[in-house]
Enzyme design. Sequence first.
Site, short mmCIF file in Angstrom:
data_model
loop_
_atom_site.label_atom_id
_atom_site.label_comp_id
_atom_site.label_asym_id
_atom_site.label_seq_id
_atom_site.Cartn_x
_atom_site.Cartn_y
_atom_site.Cartn_z
N CYS A 161 2.78 -4.30 15.07
CA CYS A 161 2.68 -3.82 13.68
C CYS A 161 2.00 -4.85 12.80
CB CYS A 161 4.09 -3.51 13.16
SG CYS A 161 4.13 -3.15 11.40
N CYS B 239 7.22 -7.83 6.20
CA CYS B 239 8.44 -7.40 6.87
C CYS B 239 8.93 -8.55 7.73
CB CYS B 239 8.17 -6.17 7.74
SG CYS B 239 9.66 -5.55 8.57
N CYS C 85 7.84 -6.67 14.58
CA CYS C 85 7.54 -5.84 15.76
C CYS C 85 6.16 -6.24 16.27
CB CYS C 85 7.59 -4.36 15.40
SG CYS C 85 9.22 -3.87 14.82
N CYS D 48 3.50 8.27 1.57
CA CYS D 48 4.09 7.24 2.44
C CYS D 48 4.26 5.97 1.59
CB CYS D 48 3.12 7.03 3.60
SG CYS D 48 3.68 5.80 4.76
N GLU E 254 0.81 -1.21 0.00
CA GLU E 254 0.00 0.00 0.00
C GLU E 254 0.86 1.27 0.00
OE1 GLU E 254 -3.77 -2.09 2.21
OE2 GLU E 254 -2.82 -0.44 3.25
N CYS F 19 -0.96 4.60 10.07
CA CYS F 19 0.28 3.83 10.31
C CYS F 19 -0.04 2.52 10.95
CB CYS F 19 1.16 4.50 11.35
SG CYS F 19 1.63 6.11 11.06
N1 SAH Z 1 9.90 -0.42 9.10
C1 SAH Z 1 10.03 0.97 9.29
C2 SAH Z 1 9.05 1.82 8.53
C3 SAH Z 1 7.61 1.35 8.45
S1 SAH Z 1 6.57 1.47 9.84
C4 SAH Z 1 9.98 1.29 10.78
O1 SAH Z 1 9.62 0.43 11.57
O2 SAH Z 1 10.33 2.41 11.11
C5 SAH Z 1 6.19 3.19 10.03
C6 SAH Z 1 5.90 3.58 11.50
O3 SAH Z 1 4.61 3.09 11.93
C7 SAH Z 1 6.91 2.97 12.46
O4 SAH Z 1 7.32 3.91 13.40
C8 SAH Z 1 6.10 1.87 13.10
O5 SAH Z 1 6.64 1.47 14.29
C9 SAH Z 1 4.74 2.51 13.21
N2 SAH Z 1 3.67 1.54 13.47
C10 SAH Z 1 3.63 0.24 13.12
N3 SAH Z 1 2.48 -0.32 13.55
C11 SAH Z 1 1.77 0.64 14.18
C12 SAH Z 1 0.48 0.67 14.78
N4 SAH Z 1 -0.29 -0.38 14.83
N5 SAH Z 1 0.07 1.83 15.32
C13 SAH Z 1 0.85 2.95 15.23
N6 SAH Z 1 2.06 2.97 14.66
C14 SAH Z 1 2.52 1.83 14.13
FE1 SF4 Z 2 8.71 -4.06 10.06
FE2 SF4 Z 2 6.49 -3.08 11.13
FE3 SF4 Z 2 8.67 -3.37 12.62
FE4 SF4 Z 2 8.61 -1.46 10.74
S1 SF4 Z 2 7.32 -1.57 12.56
S2 SF4 Z 2 10.28 -2.91 11.16
S3 SF4 Z 2 7.36 -2.50 9.17
S4 SF4 Z 2 7.50 -5.02 11.66
#
Ligand code: SAH
Ligand code: SF4
Length: 382
Positions: free
Chosen positions: A134, A127, A131, A120, A107, A356
């Site tokens: 996420c 990924c 995390c 974005c 997306e 996000c």
């Molecule tokens: N992988 C990279 C970039 C993609 S994620 C990273 O982790 O930085 C973009 C941002 O969205 C990151 O800061 C991530 O931690 C945040 N994010 C992921 N899942 C989220 C959620 N469910 N609610 C709010 N922010 C989230």
């Molecule tokens: Fe990957 Fe999501 Fe962690 Fe970013 S926040 S590194 S997209 S798992």
Amino acid sequence: MSELITVSAETGEVQNTPVNLLDLSRSKMVDFFLSIGEKKFRAEQMLKWIHHYGVDNFDEMTNISKTLKQKLKEVAEVRGPEVVSSQFSEDGTCKWVVRVTSGSCVETVYIPDGKRGTLCVSSQAGCSLDCSFCSTGKQGFNSDLTVAEIIGQVWIAARHFNNVPAKKDRSITNVVMMGMGEPLMNFDNVVDAMNLMMDDLGYGLSKRRVTLSTSGVVPALRKLGEVTDVSLAVSLHAPNDELRNVLVPINRKYPLAELLDAIDQYMSGLPDKRVVTIEYTLMAGVNDQPEHATQLTQLLKNVPCKINLIPFNPFPHSGYERPSNNAVRRFQEQLQEAGFNVTVRRTRGDDIDAACGQLVGQVADKTRRSERYIAARQSEAG
Ligand code: SAH
Ligand code: SF4
């Protein structure tokens, strides 16, 4: 000849795969034209046709001779990723779902805000870093995006807005690598694509307006400083190693002290003065308490930065909750009182699930993590 000769694994037939010119950085475009016996300036013309004017049909390229058009048609193409759907929110936010070569979908989100328009962009289908909060991570990993698939997201949005870089009032003023995937795990393609975003023959964005966001892949971050000078955002989410090991598992490999050192190295290597953006997703009862803010203040006391708080965006089976607005404000105020510049990310595009961490795409998961994850959640729920 520049076309790629491949042999089909299934049939053993020789196939000629045309070169996708959207895949080529400026230097690779020059190499391509030289390889077909053309002059270097053709590369500049081609980059402009593709990225300034969004043209993908050689016939429309008016300053290119008939013979060269014919030659190009035989060996090359301009092919953006397929748009599977596009959605437009009431608040101006747009979301495109695009299919990439691996068959997965990723997306891209556009967020207008006054004079600023931020795109974005995704870097991977899924990924591998997992995390805990996420939704992209929960879908496992399928593939790295090619340069054409990364810059193709900008190309698609630019075509939609008729965003000619030479025009004054451009729709796309900023790009953030904050879509699906960890950009530093797809290093070379992300760097080539970001270079095209900043190139005058590409999208002409200033290095201050192209931002890479990383969860902290330290060796790649150190390498990044050697090849580019884009702006940096780091997903911190926890003020100590114990908690960060749980929320951002890559921390077990590269703990906070190493990450902060790599950030310092990157920022001090930039040719101009900029600060790192620290992203901190707030999850109720997990990392949003006053003691977390106190620890964060300590941790960042010598780090020139701005802090961006992101109230957690829920998705099914996440196991986390978004804190109340009051809790977010208290956390923000505590940091502000300690002298930090702290913003709270507003949720945009609510009606089209464009926030996000809610980017879902459709990942043909290689790791089968998503199945295991859903099964575990279901058994927890009894
Ligand atoms: N992988 C990279 C970039 C993609 S994620 C990273 O982790 O930085 C973009 C941002 O969205 C990151 O800061 C991530 O931690 C945040 N994010 C992921 N899942 C989220 C959620 N469910 N609610 C709010 N922010 C989230
Ligand atoms: Fe990957 Fe999501 Fe962690 Fe970013 S926040 S590194 S997209 S798992």
